[in-house]
Scaffold this motif. Structure first.
Motif, PDB file in Angstrom:
ATOM      1  N   GLN A   5       9.091  -8.727  -3.527  1.00 37.02           N
ATOM      2  CA  GLN A   5       7.963  -9.160  -2.695  1.00 37.02           C
ATOM      3  C   GLN A   5       6.827  -9.686  -3.562  1.00 37.02           C
ATOM      4  OE1 GLN A   5       6.284  -5.998  -0.354  1.00 37.02           O
ATOM      5  NE2 GLN A   5       4.829  -7.327   0.709  1.00 37.02           N
ATOM      6  N   HIS A  22       7.423 -13.221  -5.021  1.00 37.71           N
ATOM      7  CA  HIS A  22       7.179 -14.344  -4.103  1.00 37.71           C
ATOM      8  C   HIS A  22       5.736 -14.827  -4.185  1.00 37.71           C
ATOM      9  CE1 HIS A  22      11.090 -13.871  -2.535  1.00 37.71           C
ATOM     10  NE2 HIS A  22      10.853 -12.871  -1.704  1.00 37.71           N
ATOM     11  N   ALA A  23       4.804 -13.872  -4.336  1.00 35.95           N
ATOM     12  CA  ALA A  23       3.386 -14.219  -4.348  1.00 35.95           C
ATOM     13  C   ALA A  23       2.942 -14.834  -5.669  1.00 35.95           C
ATOM     14  CB  ALA A  23       2.550 -12.964  -4.053  1.00 35.95           C
ATOM     15  N   GLN A  37      10.003  -3.763  -4.168  1.00 36.06           N
ATOM     16  CA  GLN A  37       8.614  -4.238  -4.174  1.00 36.06           C
ATOM     17  C   GLN A  37       8.423  -5.401  -5.152  1.00 36.06           C
ATOM     18  OE1 GLN A  37       8.384  -0.295  -4.394  1.00 36.06           O
ATOM     19  NE2 GLN A  37       8.806  -0.608  -2.215  1.00 36.06           N
ATOM     20  N   LYS A  59      -2.518 -10.813  -1.087  1.00 32.21           N
ATOM     21  CA  LYS A  59      -3.342 -11.946  -0.636  1.00 32.21           C
ATOM     22  C   LYS A  59      -4.744 -11.927  -1.245  1.00 32.21           C
ATOM     23  CE  LYS A  59      -0.858 -12.834   3.661  1.00 32.21           C
ATOM     24  NZ  LYS A  59      -0.821 -12.680   5.138  1.00 32.21           N
ATOM     25  N   TYR A  67       5.556  -2.735   3.086  1.00 32.03           N
ATOM     26  CA  TYR A  67       5.713  -4.181   2.901  1.00 32.03           C
ATOM     27  C   TYR A  67       4.483  -4.911   3.433  1.00 32.03           C
ATOM     28  CZ  TYR A  67       8.335  -8.557   2.452  1.00 32.03           C
ATOM     29  OH  TYR A  67       8.773  -9.804   2.068  1.00 32.03           O
ATOM     30  N   ASN A  76      11.247  -8.944   5.199  1.00 27.62           N
ATOM     31  CA  ASN A  76      10.443 -10.145   5.407  1.00 27.62           C
ATOM     32  C   ASN A  76      10.676 -10.755   6.783  1.00 27.62           C
ATOM     33  OD1 ASN A  76       8.671 -12.218   4.812  1.00 27.62           O
ATOM     34  ND2 ASN A  76      10.162 -13.398   3.640  1.00 27.62           N
ATOM     35  N   ASP A  98       1.595  -6.818   1.159  1.00 30.41           N
ATOM     36  CA  ASP A  98       1.311  -8.218   1.466  1.00 30.41           C
ATOM     37  C   ASP A  98      -0.192  -8.456   1.580  1.00 30.41           C
ATOM     38  OD1 ASP A  98       2.339 -10.886   2.158  1.00 30.41           O
ATOM     39  OD2 ASP A  98       1.452 -10.490   4.108  1.00 30.41           O
ATOM     40  N   ASP A 121      14.695  -7.298   0.720  1.00 30.59           N
ATOM     41  CA  ASP A 121      13.523  -8.148   0.869  1.00 30.59           C
ATOM     42  C   ASP A 121      13.683  -9.091   2.059  1.00 30.59           C
ATOM     43  OD1 ASP A 121      10.955  -9.329  -0.274  1.00 30.59           O
ATOM     44  OD2 ASP A 121      12.250 -11.085  -0.269  1.00 30.59           O
TER      45      ASP A 121
END
Length: 630
Positions: free
Chosen positions: A395, A398-399, A392, A515, A507, A323, A511, A319
Motif C-alpha cells: 500500500q 503505491h503512494a 502494508q 495522503k 488500510y 484496495n 491511506d 493488497d
C-alpha cells in the motif's frame, strides 16, 4: 549432504575439535543446508566481523557449555584469530577453487549458493581449466540459459534484460559487466546498457516507456488492434510480440503499474493488464497470483528465499483484495495453506538463518546493520517502519512509486515477533542471547563507533509522524556533516494496536496518513541531502480472533496478544495444554526464556474478539520488507 556441500563438510574436522576458527574466503558456509546439517550435529556457526566482537561472543560461549562452535570470518580481508583462542581450537581456510577447480575462482566466488548448485550440476561437462571470460560464458550459457551473444537489436536487448531481472538466480556484478562489454560492441547505447545493473532502475525505465506507449498508441487509438503496427511506431520495442508476452505478468505482480485511462476502449488482450479502466475487476489477477503461490507451495524443499517470494506475491493478492474491497474467502483460505506450511518450515529450518552471512543480502533483521556496513556509501539512512508487514508495504509503495524506485527484498524477524526483541536485534546486530541491556539509540551509535564514526556524525530519531513533514524534526537533515541516520516511524504499529476494524480499517487509516505526503517528503529530503536510504520493519502483523485470555497472573513474564514469554517452562507447558498454541523453541535465546505463541489467526484475548497484532510465527509477522530507495 551431497555435491559441493559435502566437499565443504568433509573439510571441517568437527569430530575431533569442539572449537573451529574458520576463514571463509568465498562465503561458502552461508548456506541454509550446510548450517542445518551443522546444527543437527550440535555445531553452532557464528559469523564475526572484528576481533572485539569475536572476543565478546567467544567469552560468552565459554560459559554456554552445550555443543560445538565454528567462529567464521567471511571474505578475504586481513583478519587474525587471537593466539589464546587458536590454542583451544583448530584453524582452517575454505576456498572455492578447491571445490570447483575447473572454473575461475575470481568469477565463481561471486555466485550465491543456488547458482553454485546449478553450476556444480553441469560442471562435469567441462574438462580442463577455464579463463575468466570462458567461465563467464559457461555460466551464462549453461546455468542462466542466456543467449547474450545473439543480441543485435534494442528489442532483443530489452527481451534479454527481462529474462535477467526476472531470473530466480541473481546475476553477479562480474557477469553483468561481462555482458555489458559484449553488448556494447553491438551498438547498444551506454544509457540502455546501464539498465542491466539494477532491477529497480530497469523497471523504472520500462514503466516510463510503457506510459509513453499508452499515451502514443492506446490513448490516441493508434495501433491498438492485435497484430497491427503502423509504419511510424514499428520500431518501438514494445510492439514486439516477445516483449508483449514477457511483460504481461509484471503488471499483475505489481512490478509495473497499469496506466489509468478515462475512456473505455477495446484493449488488445496482451495490453489489458497494463491499462486500468473503470470497469477493471481484480478477480482474474487475484486468481493468477493465487495460482503462482500454489505452485510455490508445491516445492518440496523450500528455502528462505522461496518464502520471501511467497509473502511478496501473497501481499499483492491481499493488497488487491483490500484496495477493491473484494470478498475475503479465497484470500483467507490461501493464507491458511501458506501458514500451515510456513509453521512446519519455521519449526525445522528457521534456526539456520541466524548463521547466514549478510555479505550479499541480509537474511534476518540482525544482519541489516552489518550489511549496510559493507556498502560503499558515505551517508546512510535506515527508516524502520515499526510493525510494517509486506501487506502494508504494498500500500505504501503505491503512494511513493511516482517519485521513487525501489529494490525490494525481505528479511526474517526474530520470534517472538515483538518490538522489544526484534527491533533490538536490528540495533544490536546480533542474536538475542548475546545482546546487552542497552537503549536502541546507544546501540546504534556504538555499532558505528566501531567503524570509527563519532557520535557527532550519527543521529537517531523515534517519531510518531503526524501532520505535515518538517525537516526540523530530524537532526540528520539539519546537520550537513551527518553520516548515519536511524529513523523509527511508529505510525503503523500505533494503528495496529487500535485496529478495531481489522486490516480493512488499517488500510483506510494508512491511506489517510499517506495522503499527508509525510513519508514522501521525508524520503525526498533524505535523497536531496545525499543519503542512501533503506526502509525496513522490526516485525509484521496478523489479523486474529481471540481464543480466550490465559489467566496466569505473575506466572508469565510477558503477556502478549499472540506471544507469551515465561521464565519457567512448567507454566508455559501448562498454558499450552489449555489453549491452541505452539511451544516455540528458544532459538537464539538463553535457556531461561520459554515461549508460547498463538496459532495462525488466533490470539490470547477475549474469545471472539477481532484484533490485528503480532508476536507469532505467521508469514505476515515474520518476513518483513527490506527496501533500497532510489
Amino acid at each position: 549432504m551431497n555435491g559441493w556441500r559435502k566437499q565443504i563438510i568433509d573439510q571441517l574436522p568437527y569430530s575431533y575439535h569442539s572449537t573451529i576458527f574458520l576463514k571463509d574466503v568465498d562465503n561458502l558456509l552461508s548456506d541454509e543446508d550446510i548450517i542445518l546439517f551443522l546444527q543437527k550435529e550440535n555445531i553452532s556457526l557464528v559469523q564475526v566481523n572484528d576481533r572485539a566482537e569475536l572476543r565478546r561472543i567467544y567469552e560468552s560461549n565459554r560459559n554456554y557449555e552445550k555443543g560445538k562452535w565454528i567462529y567464521c570470518v567471511t571474505g578475504n580481508k586481513e583478519f587474525t584469530f587471537p593466539f589464546d583462542m587458536l590454542q583451544q581450537g583448530y584453524y582452517i581456510e575454505l576456498n572455492i577453487h578447491d571445490i570447483m577447480p575447473s572454473f575461475s575462482a575470481q568469477i565463481i566466488r561471486q555466485l550465491d549458493s543456488e547458482v553454485l548448485d546449478a553450476l556444480y550440476a553441469v560442471s562435469p561437462q567441462q574438462q580442463g581449466s577455464l579463463s575468466n571470460a570462458d567461465t563467464c560464458n559457461f555460466i551464462l550459457k549453461r546455468v542462466y540459459k542466456l543467449a547474450y551473444d545473439l543480441v543485435e537489436t534494442e528489442e532483443e536487448w530489452m527481451n534479454l534484460l527481462i529474462k535477467i531481472h526476472e531470473s530466480r538466480y541473481p546475476l553477479a556484478p562480474i557477469l553483468r559487466e561481462f555482458i555489458k562489454e559484449k553488448i556494447e560492441r553491438k551498438g547498444i547505447s551506454k544509457e540502455k546498457l546501464t539498465l542491466i545493473e539494477s532491477r529497480a532502475i530497469f523497471y523504472q525505465y520500462l514503466q516510463a516507456q510503457w506510459e509513453e506507449f499508452v499515451k502514443q498508441n492506446i490513448n490516441n487509438d493508434i495501433s491498438v488492434k492485435d497484430g497491427y503496427i503502423d509504419t511510424y511506431h514499428k520500431e518501438h520495442f514494445l510492439h514486439s510480440e516477445h516483449i508483449q508476452r514477457a511483460i504481461q505478468h509484471l503488471f499483475i505482480e505489481g512490478r509495473l503499474q497499469a496506466v489509468e485511462i478515462d475512456v473505455e476502449r477495446n484493449i488488445p488482450l496482451w495490453a489489458q493488464n497494463g491499462v486500468k479502466q473503470r470497469s477493471y475487476n481484480p478477480l482474474k489477477d487475484i486468481q493468477y497470483l493465487v495460482d503462482k503461490v500454489d505452485s510455490k507451495l508445491l516445492i518440496e524443499r523450500k528455502h528462505h528465499k522461496d518464502w520471501i517470494e511467497i509473502i511478496d506475491t501473497f501481499s499483492q493478492i491481499k493488497d488487491l483484495q483490500l484496495n477493491y474491497n473484494m470478498e475475503k474467502e479465497t484470500v483467507d483460505s490461501l493464507a491458511s495453506q501458506v501458514d500451515a506450511q510456513f509453521k512446519e518450515w519455521m519449526l525445522t529450518d528457521y534456526r539456520a538463518l541466524a548463521g547466514l552471512s549478510p555479505y550479499i543480502k541480509p537474511a534476518m533483521v540482525h544482519h541489516i546493520l552489518p550489511h549496510l556496513q559493507l556498502k560503499d556509501e558515505k551517508k546512510q539512512a535506515l527508516i524502520i517502519m515499526d510493525g510494517m508487514s509486506f501487506i502494508q508495504w504494498k500500500q505504501i509503495k503505491h503512494a511513493l512509486e511516482s517519485n521513487f524506485t525501489f529494490e525490494e527484498y525481505g528479511v526474517f524477524a526474530w520470534v517472538p515477533t515483538i518490538t522489544e526483541i526484534s527491533r533490538m536485534s536490528i540495533f544490536q546486530a546480533t542474536i538475542p542471547r548475546l545482546q546487552k541491556s542497552t537503549r536502541e539509540e546507544k546501540a546504534w551509535k556504538q555499532f558505528w563507533n566501531k567503524e570509527s564514526i563519532s557520535d557527532m556524525h550519527i543521529t537517531f530519531e523515534n517519531i510518531l509522524a503526524q501532520g505535515d513533514f518538517s525537516s526540523k524534526e530530524f537532526s540528520a537533515l539539519e546537520r550537513s556533516n551527518n553520516k548515519k541516520a536511524a529513523i523509527i516511524l511508529r505510525n503503523i504499529d500505533k494503528l495496529t494496536h487500535g485496529a478495531i476494524q481489522g486490516l480493512e480499517g488499517m488500510y483506510a487509516e494508512i491511506d489517510v496518513w499517506l495522503k499527508t505526503n509525510y513519508l514522501q517528503d521525508l524520503l525526498l529530503h533524505l535523497k536531496e541531502s545525499g543519503y542512501s536510504t533503506y526502509i525496513t520493519s522490526d516485525h509484521g502483523n496478523k489479523e486474529s480472533v481471540g481464543i480466550g485470555k490465559v489467566k496466569q497472573g505473575s506466572l508469565v513474564e510477558t503477556k502478549g496478544e499472540r506471544a507469551r514469554i515465561y521464565s519457567d517452562p512448567v507454566f508455559r507447558d501448562d498454558a499450552a495444554t489449555q489453549y491452541s498454541s505452539v511451544k516455540w523453541p528458544n532459538y537464539g535465546f538463553s535457556d531461561d526464556r520459554h515461549f508460547l505463541v498463538a496459532e495462525s489467526g488466533e490470539a490470547f484475548v477475549t474469545k471472539g474478539q477481532h484484533i490485528v497484532s503480532h508476536g507469532g510465527i505467521s508469514i505476515e509477522e515474520v518476513i518483513v520488507p527490506f527496501i533500497k530507495v532510489y
